[in-house]
Design an enzyme around this catalytic site. Sequence first.
Site, short mmCIF file in Angstrom:
data_model
loop_
_atom_site.label_atom_id
_atom_site.label_comp_id
_atom_site.label_asym_id
_atom_site.label_seq_id
_atom_site.Cartn_x
_atom_site.Cartn_y
_atom_site.Cartn_z
N ASP A 46 5.00 -50.77 -23.29
CA ASP A 46 5.80 -51.85 -22.71
C ASP A 46 5.81 -51.74 -21.18
O ASP A 46 6.37 -52.59 -20.50
CB ASP A 46 7.21 -51.92 -23.31
CG ASP A 46 8.04 -50.68 -23.09
OD1 ASP A 46 7.50 -49.69 -22.56
OD2 ASP A 46 9.24 -50.69 -23.43
N SER A 47 5.11 -50.71 -20.66
CA SER A 47 4.84 -50.66 -19.21
C SER A 47 4.09 -51.92 -18.78
O SER A 47 4.00 -52.21 -17.58
CB SER A 47 4.02 -49.41 -18.86
OG SER A 47 2.89 -49.30 -19.71
N LYS A 113 5.74 -46.88 -31.54
CA LYS A 113 6.53 -45.92 -30.77
C LYS A 113 7.83 -46.60 -30.36
O LYS A 113 7.83 -47.78 -30.04
CB LYS A 113 5.72 -45.48 -29.54
CG LYS A 113 6.49 -44.68 -28.50
CD LYS A 113 5.58 -44.00 -27.52
CE LYS A 113 5.26 -44.76 -26.26
NZ LYS A 113 6.44 -45.20 -25.47
N GLU A 115 11.69 -45.49 -28.07
CA GLU A 115 12.27 -44.49 -27.17
C GLU A 115 13.57 -43.94 -27.73
O GLU A 115 14.49 -44.71 -28.01
CB GLU A 115 12.52 -45.12 -25.80
CG GLU A 115 11.25 -45.55 -25.10
CD GLU A 115 11.52 -46.17 -23.73
OE1 GLU A 115 12.67 -46.14 -23.25
OE2 GLU A 115 10.55 -46.66 -23.12
N GLU A 182 8.30 -37.62 -21.45
CA GLU A 182 8.15 -38.29 -20.15
C GLU A 182 8.99 -37.61 -19.08
O GLU A 182 10.21 -37.47 -19.21
CB GLU A 182 8.53 -39.78 -20.28
CG GLU A 182 8.38 -40.50 -18.94
CD GLU A 182 8.09 -41.99 -19.01
OE1 GLU A 182 7.94 -42.53 -20.12
OE2 GLU A 182 8.01 -42.61 -17.93
O1 KIV Z 1 5.08 -47.97 -21.82
C1 KIV Z 1 4.29 -47.04 -21.64
O2 KIV Z 1 3.21 -47.22 -21.09
C2 KIV Z 1 4.67 -45.72 -22.09
C3 KIV Z 1 3.87 -44.56 -21.61
C4 KIV Z 1 4.05 -44.38 -20.17
C5 KIV Z 1 4.15 -43.32 -22.36
O3 KIV Z 1 5.60 -45.58 -22.82
#
Ligand code: KIV
Length: 262
Positions: A46-47, A113, A115, A182
């Site tokens: 989600d980056s 994934k 968090e 992280e």
């Molecule tokens: O959103 C993302 O790219 C991430 C990574 C930085 C681990 O969660």
Amino acid sequence: MVTQDSTEKFRGMKQRGEKITALTAYDYPTARLLDESGIDIILVGDSLGMVVLGYQDTTRVTLEEMLHHTRAVARSVKQALLVADMPIHTYETPAQAVETAKRFVDVGAQAVKLEGGVSHVEKIEAITQAGIPFMAHIGMLPQHVREEGGYKVKGRTHSEAEALLSDARAVEKAGAFSVVLEIVVADIAKQITHAVDIPTIGIGSGEHCDGQILVTHDLIGLFPWFTPKFVSPQARVADEIRNAARAFIERTRGSGTAPSGG
Ligand code: KIV
């Protein structure tokens, strides 16, 4: 759907001391290039909220945006494990977490994934019990950056380090096949790596993790306005784009004719 073998492979790599490599991708060509390069895991992170959509952080990313980009990435990935990030507010209850995870599987993700550690165990169990491979994410949690007041290093105090160890053990017990750490203090990341059997994948957490993950835009210098301190870019793609654009502009303005492209 990914087979048990695929996630077992990463446990085997940890046992043999082989480092696991992971990078983010949000579109077809980048994912295809990474896949062809032999990367182990591709994360539709989600980056993308920051490096692709221009948001300030990940807290505005929607499920529809994530599904759109996951679909594009899924069209290209042949050998890597494709993991998709569940965005904020899409896993408020175990039932919603499973529903969201299934939406990602339907568009081609092989694992998901989210968090959180101890506080998210019921949601993680619901996902893994539904047969969907799950990657955990503990330490600095970008979806909470606003409450946290910034991207702060985790594990500096004894109580933070203990909480991280509890998180790692809890997500392992809940069925995660790996865990992202992280911006965790390197020595604590090392302790966590020894404490669990599932691989730890570090980002800004030192060299002792079982693998490393980076945002590809940071690695290749495609988001030059901000680069995290722990990244040493391996390319300057932003400069290449600017140079190509300037050359095109100059040639077009100078010739007075339609550009050939060659
Ligand atoms: O959103 C993302 O790219 C991430 C990574 C930085 C681990 O969660």
